[in-house]
Design a protein around this motif. Structure first.
Motif, PDB file in Angstrom:
ATOM      1  N   SER A  45       0.567  -1.506   0.282  1.00  0.00           N
ATOM      2  CA  SER A  45       0.162  -0.172  -0.270  1.00  0.00           C
ATOM      3  C   SER A  45       1.040   1.163  -0.120  1.00  0.00           C
ATOM      4  O   SER A  45       1.922   1.182   0.289  1.00  0.00           O
ATOM      5  N   GLN A  47       0.198   4.794   1.136  1.00  0.00           N
ATOM      6  CA  GLN A  47      -1.103   5.472   1.873  1.00  0.00           C
ATOM      7  C   GLN A  47      -1.445   7.032   1.545  1.00  0.00           C
ATOM      8  O   GLN A  47      -1.838   7.535   1.194  1.00  0.00           O
ATOM      9  N   ARG A  50      -2.412   6.821  -1.753  1.00  0.00           N
ATOM     10  CA  ARG A  50      -4.114   6.374  -1.992  1.00  0.00           C
ATOM     11  C   ARG A  50      -4.478   5.408  -2.820  1.00  0.00           C
ATOM     12  O   ARG A  50      -4.883   5.041  -3.381  1.00  0.00           O
ATOM     13  N   THR A  51      -3.303   3.764  -2.893  1.00  0.00           N
ATOM     14  CA  THR A  51      -3.039   3.517  -4.397  1.00  0.00           C
ATOM     15  C   THR A  51      -2.329   2.465  -3.626  1.00  0.00           C
ATOM     16  O   THR A  51      -1.759   1.915  -2.665  1.00  0.00           O
ATOM     17  N   VAL A  52      -2.650   0.661  -4.704  1.00  0.00           N
ATOM     18  CA  VAL A  52      -2.289  -0.396  -3.518  1.00  0.00           C
ATOM     19  C   VAL A  52      -1.767  -0.939  -5.143  1.00  0.00           C
ATOM     20  O   VAL A  52      -2.091  -1.532  -6.395  1.00  0.00           O
ATOM     21  N   THR A  77      -1.773  -1.519 -10.563  1.00  0.00           N
ATOM     22  CA  THR A  77      -2.093  -0.563  -9.479  1.00  0.00           C
ATOM     23  C   THR A  77      -3.280  -0.144  -9.662  1.00  0.00           C
ATOM     24  O   THR A  77      -3.712   0.089 -10.290  1.00  0.00           O
ATOM     25  N   VAL A  80      -7.687   3.389  -4.156  1.00  0.00           N
ATOM     26  CA  VAL A  80      -8.342   3.169  -3.257  1.00  0.00           C
ATOM     27  C   VAL A  80      -9.564   5.165  -3.138  1.00  0.00           C
ATOM     28  O   VAL A  80      -9.298   6.135  -2.772  1.00  0.00           O
ATOM     29  N   VAL A 136      -9.537  -4.058   1.950  1.00  0.00           N
ATOM     30  CA  VAL A 136      -8.816  -1.943   1.763  1.00  0.00           C
ATOM     31  C   VAL A 136     -10.074  -1.311   2.910  1.00  0.00           C
ATOM     32  O   VAL A 136     -11.261  -1.531   2.038  1.00  0.00           O
ATOM     33  N   LEU A 147      -4.928  -2.168   4.945  1.00  0.00           N
ATOM     34  CA  LEU A 147      -4.449  -3.613   3.680  1.00  0.00           C
ATOM     35  C   LEU A 147      -4.799  -4.998   4.273  1.00  0.00           C
ATOM     36  O   LEU A 147      -3.779  -4.583   5.725  1.00  0.00           O
TER      37      LEU A 147
END
Length: 331
Positions: A45, A47, A50-52, A77, A80, A136, A147
């Protein structure tokens, strides 16, 4: 009747034929989806963005219409979505098998399926043709998220990992899948306890690999004459399908003649209890304050560890095996 054989010269085969062939070559043993290894589809993740990030991976994915398709993805990718200002939300990240009929192309799509905000949110339903990779959790009015990896850790009981030819790996906090869904002779590896379990013809699980050592809970005792005795030291227990093992050292202060059976320890949760009290022997200190040499130790059906000796005791040294049999275990 002519029968059917796969991949003969001069014969045309389709996707359904290959899916059926895959299912024959690698029995899924009641699992819907199997990752190629524990390193497939790793999640990380970010933060700030704001992606994984989802790593590359391959998996055997069961088709709703039957058969199995092997699929590979280079990863990707996913973003979120912003948090709700009213309630928290749980999203689901999946690797979904694409088809030309539905998606316009074949392959694997790495996707985030947004959940619905709720006071107690739950993950969206996993599509039948997808592997659930992670949850999530997004608190309300928050820029952060949490996560949780769900690849083969038990949140989805029909997902596992291929550990070897005909062997499936899971990490379900010490739990095993139902034996009724797995063929006799199949091997399931518990990656959390490092145990190999074989599904027996009777539909149960069997292993001779010892589980992890777990600490027993010690408790103080009282001698027959009313002396309160403090129990110290450490006592560990582990088990497999054939036995329990106890190992450790207990101290008794003050040194005293207990003159009765006492319960200096309790088995931890997660360790089975014998159906009948099961007995062994362990050595104790010799010397001026410890006149006895051997005492009786037992695993009790209520989960206690019982001890009794003839003479004064200071230290108890335990390295004991208790065999399992139809006498003291349930079928």
């Amino acid at each position: 009747m002519a029968g059917f054989a796969w991949f003969q010269e001069g014969t045309t085969y389709g996707a359904a034929d290959l899916a059926s062939f895959n299912a024959q070559m690698f029995p899924m043993n009641g699992f819907a989806h199997l990752l190629g290894s524990t390193s497939q589809f790793l999640l990380n993740s970010d933060q700030t963005a704001r992606t994984v990030a989802v790593g590359a991976g391959n998996a055997a994915i069961s088709n709703p219409s039957g058969g199995v398709t092997w699929a590979w993805s280079p990863g990707g990718t996913v973003a979120v979505p912003a948090a709700s200002s009213v309630n928290p939300r749980r999203d689901l990240i999946v690797a979904r098998l694409m088809t030309k009929a539905i998606d316009g192309a074949n392959g694997v799509a790495v996707e985030l399926i947004a959940g619905s905000p709720a006071a107690t949110p739950s993950a969206p339903t996993r599509p039948d043709n997808a592997v659930a990779l992670g949850w999530v959790d997004v608190p309300k009015s928050s820029t952060a998220f949490t996560l949780t990896v769900t690849r083969h850790t038990g949140q989805y009981r029909d997902q596992g990992v291929i550990s070897g030819p005909g062997t499936i790996g899971i990490d379900w906090a010490g739990q095993l899948p139902s034996g009724s869904a797995v063929r006799a002779g199949a091997i399931v590896v518990d990656l959390g306890t490092n145990q190999r379990w074989m599904r027996t013809n009777a539909g149960t699980w069997f292993t001779t690999d010892p589980g992890p050592w777990r600490a027993c809970t010690l408790q103080n005792v009282q001698a027959k004459d009313g002396t309160n005795v403090t129990v110290g030291g450490v006592l560990y227990v582990r088990e497999d399908s054939t036995k329990w093992e106890l190992s450790g050292q207990l101290t008794f202060a003050p040194s005293t003649n207990l003159a009765q059976l006492v319960l200096p320890a309790l088995l931890p949760s997660g360790v089975t209890r014998p159906t009948q009290n099961t007995y062994g022997a362990s050595g104790q200190t010799f010397g001026s304050t410890s006149t006895g040499g051997v005492g009786r130790i037992a695993l009790m059906s209520n989960g206690a560890v019982e001890y009794g000796n003839d003479g004064t005791i200071s230290n108890l040294y335990v390295n004991e095996q208790f065999s399992k049999s139809p006498y003291n275990t349930s079928a």
